[in-house]
Design a protein around this motif. Structure first.
Motif, PDB file in Angstrom:
ATOM      1  N   UNK A  25      47.993  30.448  50.027  1.00 52.38           N
ATOM      2  CA  UNK A  25      47.768  31.810  49.544  1.00 52.38           C
ATOM      3  C   UNK A  25      46.352  31.980  49.022  1.00 52.38           C
ATOM      4  N   UNK A  26      45.881  30.995  48.263  1.00 50.79           N
ATOM      5  CA  UNK A  26      44.551  31.091  47.666  1.00 50.79           C
ATOM      6  C   UNK A  26      43.451  31.098  48.715  1.00 50.79           C
ATOM      7  N   UNK A  27      43.633  30.376  49.811  1.00 51.43           N
ATOM      8  CA  UNK A  27      42.553  30.218  50.790  1.00 51.43           C
ATOM      9  C   UNK A  27      42.695  31.094  52.028  1.00 51.43           C
ATOM     10  N   UNK A  28      43.896  31.594  52.307  1.00 52.44           N
ATOM     11  CA  UNK A  28      44.123  32.273  53.589  1.00 52.44           C
ATOM     12  C   UNK A  28      44.601  33.717  53.480  1.00 52.44           C
ATOM     13  N   UNK A  29      44.729  34.241  52.263  1.00 48.81           N
ATOM     14  CA  UNK A  29      45.229  35.613  52.106  1.00 48.81           C
ATOM     15  C   UNK A  29      44.079  36.540  51.720  1.00 48.81           C
ATOM     16  N   UNK A  30      43.633  37.421  52.633  1.00 42.98           N
ATOM     17  CA  UNK A  30      42.515  38.311  52.323  1.00 42.98           C
ATOM     18  C   UNK A  30      42.795  39.254  51.161  1.00 42.98           C
ATOM     19  N   UNK A  31      44.077  39.610  50.955  1.00 43.36           N
ATOM     20  CA  UNK A  31      44.406  40.480  49.822  1.00 43.36           C
ATOM     21  C   UNK A  31      44.070  39.833  48.494  1.00 43.36           C
ATOM     22  N   UNK A  32      44.305  38.528  48.391  1.00 39.05           N
ATOM     23  CA  UNK A  32      43.954  37.793  47.172  1.00 39.05           C
ATOM     24  C   UNK A  32      42.438  37.715  47.016  1.00 39.05           C
ATOM     25  N   UNK A  33      41.745  37.442  48.114  1.00 39.05           N
ATOM     26  CA  UNK A  33      40.277  37.361  48.041  1.00 39.05           C
ATOM     27  C   UNK A  33      39.680  38.699  47.601  1.00 39.05           C
ATOM     28  N   UNK A  34      40.195  39.790  48.193  1.00 38.51           N
ATOM     29  CA  UNK A  34      39.689  41.119  47.833  1.00 38.51           C
ATOM     30  C   UNK A  34      39.960  41.430  46.373  1.00 38.51           C
ATOM     31  N   UNK A  35      41.114  41.018  45.879  1.00 38.73           N
ATOM     32  CA  UNK A  35      41.471  41.293  44.492  1.00 38.73           C
ATOM     33  C   UNK A  35      40.590  40.496  43.529  1.00 38.73           C
ATOM     34  N   UNK A  36      40.321  39.224  43.852  1.00 38.09           N
ATOM     35  CA  UNK A  36      39.438  38.406  43.010  1.00 38.09           C
ATOM     36  C   UNK A  36      38.056  39.049  42.932  1.00 38.09           C
ATOM     37  N   UNK A  37      37.518  39.421  44.093  1.00 39.70           N
ATOM     38  CA  UNK A  37      36.173  40.009  44.112  1.00 39.70           C
ATOM     39  C   UNK A  37      36.158  41.367  43.446  1.00 39.70           C
ATOM     40  N   UNK A  38      37.268  42.111  43.557  1.00 39.47           N
ATOM     41  CA  UNK A  38      37.300  43.412  42.880  1.00 39.47           C
ATOM     42  C   UNK A  38      37.277  43.243  41.368  1.00 39.47           C
ATOM     43  N   UNK A  39      37.977  42.261  40.853  1.00 39.22           N
ATOM     44  CA  UNK A  39      37.985  42.076  39.396  1.00 39.22           C
ATOM     45  C   UNK A  39      36.582  41.750  38.896  1.00 39.22           C
ATOM     46  N   UNK A  40      35.834  40.993  39.686  1.00 39.69           N
ATOM     47  CA  UNK A  40      34.438  40.713  39.333  1.00 39.69           C
ATOM     48  C   UNK A  40      33.610  41.990  39.403  1.00 39.69           C
ATOM     49  N   UNK A  41      33.767  42.728  40.520  1.00 32.60           N
ATOM     50  CA  UNK A  41      32.996  43.965  40.712  1.00 32.60           C
ATOM     51  C   UNK A  41      33.342  44.994  39.637  1.00 32.60           C
ATOM     52  N   UNK A  42      34.612  45.076  39.277  1.00 29.50           N
ATOM     53  CA  UNK A  42      35.036  46.052  38.263  1.00 29.50           C
ATOM     54  C   UNK A  42      34.445  45.694  36.896  1.00 29.50           C
ATOM     55  N   UNK A  43      34.364  44.396  36.582  1.00 32.95           N
ATOM     56  CA  UNK A  43      33.750  43.966  35.323  1.00 32.95           C
ATOM     57  C   UNK A  43      32.268  44.362  35.312  1.00 32.95           C
ATOM     58  N   UNK A  44      31.589  44.142  36.424  1.00 34.85           N
ATOM     59  CA  UNK A  44      30.178  44.535  36.524  1.00 34.85           C
ATOM     60  C   UNK A  44      30.015  46.043  36.392  1.00 34.85           C
ATOM     61  N   UNK A  45      30.936  46.789  37.024  1.00 35.16           N
ATOM     62  CA  UNK A  45      30.879  48.252  36.952  1.00 35.16           C
ATOM     63  C   UNK A  45      31.057  48.729  35.515  1.00 35.16           C
ATOM     64  N   UNK A  46      31.980  48.106  34.811  1.00 30.68           N
ATOM     65  CA  UNK A  46      32.224  48.481  33.420  1.00 30.68           C
ATOM     66  C   UNK A  46      31.072  48.156  32.498  1.00 30.68           C
ATOM     67  N   UNK A  47      30.236  47.177  32.879  1.00 31.17           N
ATOM     68  CA  UNK A  47      29.059  46.820  32.091  1.00 31.17           C
ATOM     69  C   UNK A  47      27.785  47.475  32.637  1.00 31.17           C
ATOM     70  N   UNK A  48      28.005  48.539  33.430  1.00 31.20           N
ATOM     71  CA  UNK A  48      26.921  49.388  33.940  1.00 31.20           C
ATOM     72  C   UNK A  48      25.959  48.647  34.862  1.00 31.20           C
ATOM     73  N   UNK A  49      26.401  47.557  35.471  1.00 32.55           N
ATOM     74  CA  UNK A  49      25.619  46.875  36.497  1.00 32.55           C
ATOM     75  C   UNK A  49      26.077  47.426  37.854  1.00 32.55           C
ATOM     76  N   UNK A  50      25.777  48.691  38.063  1.00 30.14           N
ATOM     77  CA  UNK A  50      26.386  49.445  39.153  1.00 30.14           C
ATOM     78  C   UNK A  50      25.986  48.927  40.536  1.00 30.14           C
TER      79      UNK A  50
END
Length: 249
Positions: A25-50
């Motif tokens: 699941x960790x290595x082969x599921x694109x939904x998990x990969x997208x979710x991990x990267x979104x949580x990073x992107x959302x944290x950056x967005x919230x800290x105004x690193x748009x």
């Protein structure tokens, strides 16, 4: 984030019978990969690193085929099955235990700023190819059938199908509940998934065709008995239900 990741992976096992191991699941599921990267992107967005947030989301889109705006708010145990072609807009809000299948769009219907994307409450399931558009609420436990186009709110626990989407009736919901007892409907559709309005129109067409047949038989019997009918009745255009059925389909 790691605590949420464990929950997200457990959610995959709960909703995908094809999942076999944590590592898979960790290595082969694109939904998990997208979710991990979104949580990073959302944290950056919230800290105004748009810009950095948008670039992270762009990389995620290239790697997974799933486009999630970094401004979107996503809750816990979110599951994207297959994932290719999923689009989630900036002001979308996704609560806990939501499931999306491939090709889903959570889009906007306005170019105005502000809330313009849907809110999915807890336990919502959106079937493959469905489009949920505008600042509407899909209430807790609701389902949206494959390829439906939803532009109006869906009540809690209801199932919406068709284009434009309509809420299926109580009997169909009971049928769906019974089907779930025998096995989960993976694409959030009922067994008989025809659009309810189209089914009603087909029923009226069938009735009109039968009425037309009976009138023709009656006219023939009257003529056989020597009763003359009005010329306008005899010259009336023949009803063609097959042609009308094609238009409805």
């Amino acid at each position: 984030m790691f605590r949420h990741l464990r929950e997200d992976i457990r959610a995959v096992f709960d909703r995908d019978p094809a999942a076999r191991s944590f590592w898979e699941v960790l290595t082969c599921y694109p939904g998990i990969h997208a979710l991990i990267m979104h949580r990073i992107a959302h944290w950056l967005w919230g800290h105004r690193l748009r810009w950095l947030a948008r670039f992270t989301a762009h990389l995620s889109r290239m790697l997974t085929g799933i486009e999630i705006h970094p401004g979107a708010t996503i809750g816990r145990r979110f599951f994207i099955d297959h994932g290719m072609g999923v689009v989630i807009g900036e002001t979308a809000e996704i609560h806990d235990d939501v499931t999306l299948y491939h090709g889903v769009t959570l889009g906007g219907t306005s170019w105005n700023k502000g809330k313009r994307h849907p809110t999915l409450e807890s336990g919502v399931v959106i079937g493959a190819g469905a489009k949920v558009l505008g600042p509407i609420v899909i209430s807790a436990g609701a389902k949206v059938g494959s390829n439906a186009v939803v532009t109006k709110p869906v009540p809690a626990g209801a199932t919406a199908v068709g284009n434009p989407a309509r809420i299926i009736d109580q009997q169909a919901r009971e049928r769906e509940a019974q089907a779930e007892k025998m096995g989960f409907s993976a694409y959030a559709v009922i067994r008989d998934q025809d659009d309810p309005l189209a089914k009603a129109i087909h029923g009226l067409l069938d009735h009109a065709a039968e009425t037309d047949r009976r009138l023709a038989s009656l006219l023939r019997e009257l003529e056989a008995q020597g009763v003359k009918c009005d010329e306008e009745v005899l010259a009336a255009d023949r009803f063609d239900p097959k042609y009308l059925s094609k238009i409805v389909d």
